[in-house]
Scaffold this active site. Structure first.
Site, PDB file in Angstrom:
ATOM      1  N   GLY A 225      -1.680  19.402   9.958  1.00 55.11           N
ATOM      2  CA  GLY A 225      -1.621  18.747  11.258  1.00 55.11           C
ATOM      3  C   GLY A 225      -1.063  17.350  11.168  1.00 55.11           C
TER       4      GLY A 225
ATOM      5  N   THR B  92      -2.257  14.239  11.863  1.00 50.15           N
ATOM      6  CA  THR B  92      -3.010  13.159  11.229  1.00 50.15           C
ATOM      7  C   THR B  92      -3.102  13.377   9.723  1.00 50.15           C
ATOM      8  OG1 THR B  92      -4.316  13.049  13.265  1.00 50.15           O
ATOM      9  CG2 THR B  92      -5.084  11.748  11.411  1.00 50.15           C
TER      10      THR B  92
ATOM     11  N   GLY C  31      -5.462  24.251  15.620  1.00 50.75           N
ATOM     12  CA  GLY C  31      -4.377  24.115  16.591  1.00 50.75           C
ATOM     13  C   GLY C  31      -3.014  24.293  15.956  1.00 50.75           C
TER      14      GLY C  31
ATOM     15  N   GLU D 245      -7.656  26.153   5.887  1.00 46.31           N
ATOM     16  CA  GLU D 245      -8.431  24.926   6.063  1.00 46.31           C
ATOM     17  C   GLU D 245      -9.906  25.184   5.795  1.00 46.31           C
ATOM     18  OE1 GLU D 245      -5.658  22.629   9.391  1.00 46.31           O
ATOM     19  OE2 GLU D 245      -7.313  23.902  10.042  1.00 46.31           O
TER      20      GLU D 245
END
Length: 249
Positions: A36, A38, A106, A113
């Protein structure tokens, strides 16, 4: 208590949170690299730290995209193997509440993960302030689904009130989005998830769901940036300024 808010500078908040997370990294660690936007900032910052100092770490990434970013950043990578445990995994989240219950996936990497989060001694979440919510559910809950089982999974999730939608590719085509494992991705629109643990049990019992995006009881802390302020959240505790937080690793 941090309250949900919109910000004009989400990218700057992501950068601040990602860079603050470097304080958790020590030489000799095996680090899990999340996926992702970040997490991408953290990967870049970690690579820069490796190049500019004597920091020595090895890492495994939670997605092919993060693996490519890590290779570009010069982070040494190791392949999955039996007995592999991570000292630290740094990952993002789509939503997090005061108990550090998370919605993730998302970006479609929820299975890997969760594998790395479960194989880690310490899961650190990095996020901008918009990801903090009082109750999970506003962000669609992702599922990874075996293609053959898709019709029955959609029926079962709809019966739970999840209003499931098969995710399509971002290029606006009708082609279904797939995970790195080549499974379908389904987004469930519950709107509110007042009992995440109960919902997780229901989802785990539906054949064909490879993994769901509820990450419960896995995160030890979250680094959240709000404007120029960077705070550390822990389950059930008041936020602490990141600069003064005592890292337990």
């Amino acid at each position: 208590m941090i309250t949900p808010q919109q910000t004009a500078q989400p990218e700057q908040e992501k950068r601040l949170a990602a860079r603050a997370a470097l304080r958790w990294v020590r030489s000799g660690m095996l680090v899990g690299l999340g996926s992702g936007s970040t997490a991408a900032f953290f990967i870049a910052a970690l690579g820069e730290s490796i190049r500019q100092s004597d920091l020595q770490v090895q890492a495994t990434a939670t997605s092919l995209a993060s693996e490519a970013l890590a290779q570009q950043a010069g982070i040494p990578l190791v392949e999955p193997r039996r007995g592999l445990r991570f000292d630290l995994t740094v990952d993002g989240a789509d939503e997090l509440d005061a108990q550090l219950r998370l919605v993730k996936g998302g970006g479609g990497a929820l299975l890997r993960e969760k594998v790395l989060a479960t194989a880690s001694d310490y899961l650190l979440i990095v996020a901008d302030s918009s990801k903090v919510v009082t109750q999970l559910g506003r962000f669609p809950l992702p599922l990874e689904v075996v293609p053959f089982a898709l019709p029955w999974v959609l029926d079962a999730v709809a019966a739970l009130g999840g209003a499931p939608v098969l995710r399509s590719m971002k290029n606006d085509s009708m082609e279904a989005a797939r995970s790195d494992q080549n499974n379908f991705l389904v987004d469930c629109h519950f709107e509110a998830v007042p009992e995440p643990e109960r919902l997780a049990l229901h989802l785990q019992g539906i054949p064909g769901i490879v993994e769901h995006g509820l990450f419960l009881g896995l995160a030890q802390a979250a680094v959240v940036a709000r404007g120029a302020e960077v705070l550390v959240l822990q389950p059930g505790k008041e936020p602490v300024a990141a600069a003064s937080f005592s890292i337990p690793l």
